[in-house]
Write an enzyme that holds these catalytic residues in place. Structure first.
Site, mmCIF file in Angstrom:
data_model
loop_
_atom_site.group_PDB
_atom_site.id
_atom_site.type_symbol
_atom_site.label_atom_id
_atom_site.label_comp_id
_atom_site.label_asym_id
_atom_site.label_seq_id
_atom_site.Cartn_x
_atom_site.Cartn_y
_atom_site.Cartn_z
ATOM 1 N N ASP A 1 -35.070 -57.464 -5.294
ATOM 2 C CA ASP A 1 -34.238 -56.623 -6.154
ATOM 3 C C ASP A 1 -34.471 -56.899 -7.639
ATOM 4 O O ASP A 1 -34.477 -55.981 -8.455
ATOM 5 C CB ASP A 1 -32.758 -56.840 -5.825
ATOM 6 C CG ASP A 1 -32.367 -56.165 -4.514
ATOM 7 O OD1 ASP A 1 -33.062 -55.226 -4.094
ATOM 8 O OD2 ASP A 1 -31.357 -56.590 -3.914
ATOM 9 N N ASN B 1 -20.849 -57.897 -9.300
ATOM 10 C CA ASN B 1 -19.501 -57.352 -9.269
ATOM 11 C C ASN B 1 -18.803 -57.648 -7.944
ATOM 12 O O ASN B 1 -17.646 -58.071 -7.904
ATOM 13 C CB ASN B 1 -19.564 -55.844 -9.509
ATOM 14 C CG ASN B 1 -18.237 -55.148 -9.295
ATOM 15 O OD1 ASN B 1 -17.308 -55.309 -10.067
ATOM 16 N ND2 ASN B 1 -18.146 -54.365 -8.223
ATOM 17 N N ALA C 1 -12.812 -65.192 -12.249
ATOM 18 C CA ALA C 1 -11.909 -66.348 -12.305
ATOM 19 C C ALA C 1 -10.898 -66.210 -13.442
ATOM 20 O O ALA C 1 -10.788 -67.072 -14.311
ATOM 21 C CB ALA C 1 -12.707 -67.641 -12.457
ATOM 22 N N THR D 1 -22.464 -53.692 -5.729
ATOM 23 C CA THR D 1 -22.545 -54.653 -4.623
ATOM 24 C C THR D 1 -23.234 -55.948 -5.032
ATOM 25 O O THR D 1 -23.435 -56.829 -4.182
ATOM 26 C CB THR D 1 -23.315 -54.049 -3.429
ATOM 27 O OG1 THR D 1 -24.623 -53.681 -3.860
ATOM 28 C CG2 THR D 1 -22.595 -52.847 -2.873
#
Length: 252
Positions: free
Chosen positions: A42, A156, A177, A153
């Site tokens: 990717d 994120n 967080a 996907t």
């Protein structure tokens, strides 16, 4: 025969595949190609899309990496048939304009997401505005990001953000967080939205910005918006396009 340009990552498996496919199908310069075949993972697909942005040829990826969410399965046979039958997805990148503490302006494009990350031991403090209106006066967090549907996907999703349908005209704004506000998990924004992050106390709490792995350190302000005037064309085998993959991810 289709004019194909093969490009490959530096991974041995990708280089080996490139040699085999080039010998079998031939190759042409990128500028002459009717289709570009990217061999890798990717990350390499994102690099290829950015590098060939100004070229008219779509990109068809074959996975010679790990996850390969943006890639098709690797097969040496029937490539011409697969290319002729492939379905096209058109996506728009995000633009990032980042300003640093020394006053420098940096620009970059992101197909997946633009993220802000703390660059020191203390949590980042961010102020968030959308379309010129202050929406969150202080977000204390490890970071925050704006993701496209194509990138929803990736980072994120790992940050517990929503998966977005590929055809939706929305962006995901997701915190990483978050310490304060404790219950804030982000927002869904229209694709036309312009998001501005201002870094609070950048000297004490340094922040870096990242657009598809291209990083800028010591940012004080980051502007993000979708670029509808820029398109990336990606080819997928029938029934295995981004829309199907995004749906499939939600039922795993």
């Amino acid at each position: 025969m289709e004019k194909i340009a093969f490009v490959a990552s530096e991974a041995p498996a990708a280089q080996e595949a490139s040699a085999i496919l080039t010998e079998r199908y031939g190759t042409v310069p990128l500028e002459e190609a009717k289709v570009i075949v990217a061999l890798g993972g990717d990350g390499f697909m994102l690099q290829t899309l950015h590098a060939t942005q100004a070229l008219p040829a779509p990109v068809y990826g074959m996975n010679r990496g790990t996850v390969g969410f943006l890639m098709n399965e690797y097969h040496e046979d029937d490539l011409l048939f697969r290319l002729a039958a492939a379905e096209e997805e058109v996506i728009n990148p995000l633009s990032m304009v980042a300003y640093t503490t020394d006053g420098t302006r940096h620009e970059a494009l992101a197909i997946n997401e633009v993220s802000l990350l703390r660059a020191g031991p203390q949590a980042a403090k961010l102020r968030i505005s959308v379309d010129g209106r202050l929406r969150l006066s202080e977000l204390v967090c490890d970071g925050a990001l704006v993701a496209t549907p194509a990138g929803s996907t990736a980072y994120n999703y790992s940050a517990h953000g929503p998966i977005l349908p590929i055809g939706s005209d929305v962006l995901a704004l997701t915190a990483m967080a978050a310490f304060r506000p404790r219950r804030w998990r982000g927002a869904l924004l229209p694709k036309s939205a312009k998001v501005v992050f201002d870094v609070i106390d950048p000297a004490k709490r340094p922040v870096m910005a990242d657009a598809d792995s291209r990083s800028v350190r010591n940012v004080v302000k980051v502007e993000i918006e979708s670029r509808k005037d820029i398109t990336h064309r990606i080819l997928f085998d029938p029934g295995h396009g981004l829309e199907e993959r995004l749906l499939q991810e939600q039922f795993v």
